[in-house]
Design an enzyme around this catalytic site. Structure first.
Site, PDB file in Angstrom:
ATOM      1  N   ASN A 108       0.855  -1.262  -0.063  1.00 21.58           N
ATOM      2  CA  ASN A 108      -0.084   0.020   0.099  1.00 21.58           C
ATOM      3  C   ASN A 108       0.910   1.210  -0.229  1.00 21.58           C
ATOM      4  OD1 ASN A 108      -2.397   1.767   0.395  1.00 21.58           O
ATOM      5  ND2 ASN A 108      -1.852   1.964   2.582  1.00 21.58           N
ATOM      6  N   HIS A 110       1.075   5.172   1.461  1.00 20.87           N
ATOM      7  CA  HIS A 110       0.191   5.842   2.206  1.00 20.87           C
ATOM      8  C   HIS A 110       1.044   7.337   2.283  1.00 20.87           C
ATOM      9  CE1 HIS A 110      -2.036   7.277   5.703  1.00 20.87           C
ATOM     10  NE2 HIS A 110      -1.025   7.867   6.208  1.00 20.87           N
ATOM     11  N   ALA A 180       7.138  12.001  -4.030  1.00 20.63           N
ATOM     12  CA  ALA A 180       7.546  10.849  -3.337  1.00 20.63           C
ATOM     13  C   ALA A 180       6.649   9.840  -3.812  1.00 20.63           C
ATOM     14  CB  ALA A 180       7.025  11.095  -1.698  1.00 20.63           C
TER      15      ALA A 180
END
Ligand code: GRF
Length: 209
Positions: A108, A110, A180
């Site tokens: 995942n 985040h 990012a």
């Protein structure tokens, strides 16, 4: 080839970064086998179709109970026979059965530096709102394996991003994505596809040689 399924709910800019990464050779040994959305008509599905990737929609609205939805989601994933499942803005709590079956095979992204600004309720713009409210000077993004908890699995990669004084949540969200998310998600997949990621005692070792 790492058979990779991507789960989405919305815009799919992270999915796009992965599609481009495969096309440009930044992600190697990887085949995108299926994109699954829990919402029909989202931009992420359009991006997948344009790239020639098989798609599926599994929407809660089409099922009488959460259990039936969860089973349908699991079937849609199983059918793709994935080696890796990528959650790219997938706004559904994964059924425990799925997490257990694909232990250390689900990742995942985040939009903060875990363990800050994560956990229940921290998703989308809310994360960036809280970052600005707290006045931290550095935020970022994290790619992690998914376990039974919320944002609590082993961390694979993180990248820091500066918070500017006049940031709005929207401006900060965009910067975190550009600087990012769209970098470390493709990088993490490439590392996994090339056997460079191992999990030992709930900690990730990355072979960066
Ligand atoms: C990203 O901010 C990601 O970190 C979070 O949900 C958002 C998804 O955006 N999990 P997109 O659908 O990839 O554009």
């Amino acid at each position: 080839m790492l058979r990779t399924a991507v789960l989405v709910s919305g815009g799919g800019t992270n999915l796009q970064a992965v599609i481009d990464g495969v096309k440009e050779g930044k992600i190697t040994n990887t085949e995108l086998v299926r994109v699954i959305s829990n919402k029909p008509g989202v931009k992420a599905l359009e991006r997948a179709e344009k790239a020639g990737i098989a798609t599926a929609v599994v929407s809660k609205k089409d099922f009488a109970s959460l259990e039936e939805f969860n089973d349908a989601l699991l079937s849609a994933i199983d059918e793709a026979e994935p080696d890796l499942i990528v959650l790219a803005g997938f706004l559904v709590v994964l059924p425990e059965k799925l997490v257990k079956k694909y232990s250390n095979k689900i990742i995942n992204i985040h939009p903060s530096l875990i363990p800050s600004f994560c956990g229940v309720g921290y998703y989308g713009l809310k994360v960036h709102e809280e970052v600005i409210k707290r006045g931290v000077k550095v935020t970022g993004a994290t790619v992690h394996f998914v376990d039974e908890g919320c944002d609590s699995g082993p961390i694979i990669l993180q990248k820091a991003v500066e918070v500017q004084q006049d940031d709005t949540p929207e401006v900060l969200q965009r910067r975190v994505m550009e600087q990012a998310e769209w970098k470390i998600m493709p990088q993490a997949i490439d590392l996994i596809a090339n056997g460079k990621v191992t999990v030992v005692d709930r900690k990730v070792k990355v072979d960066l040689k």
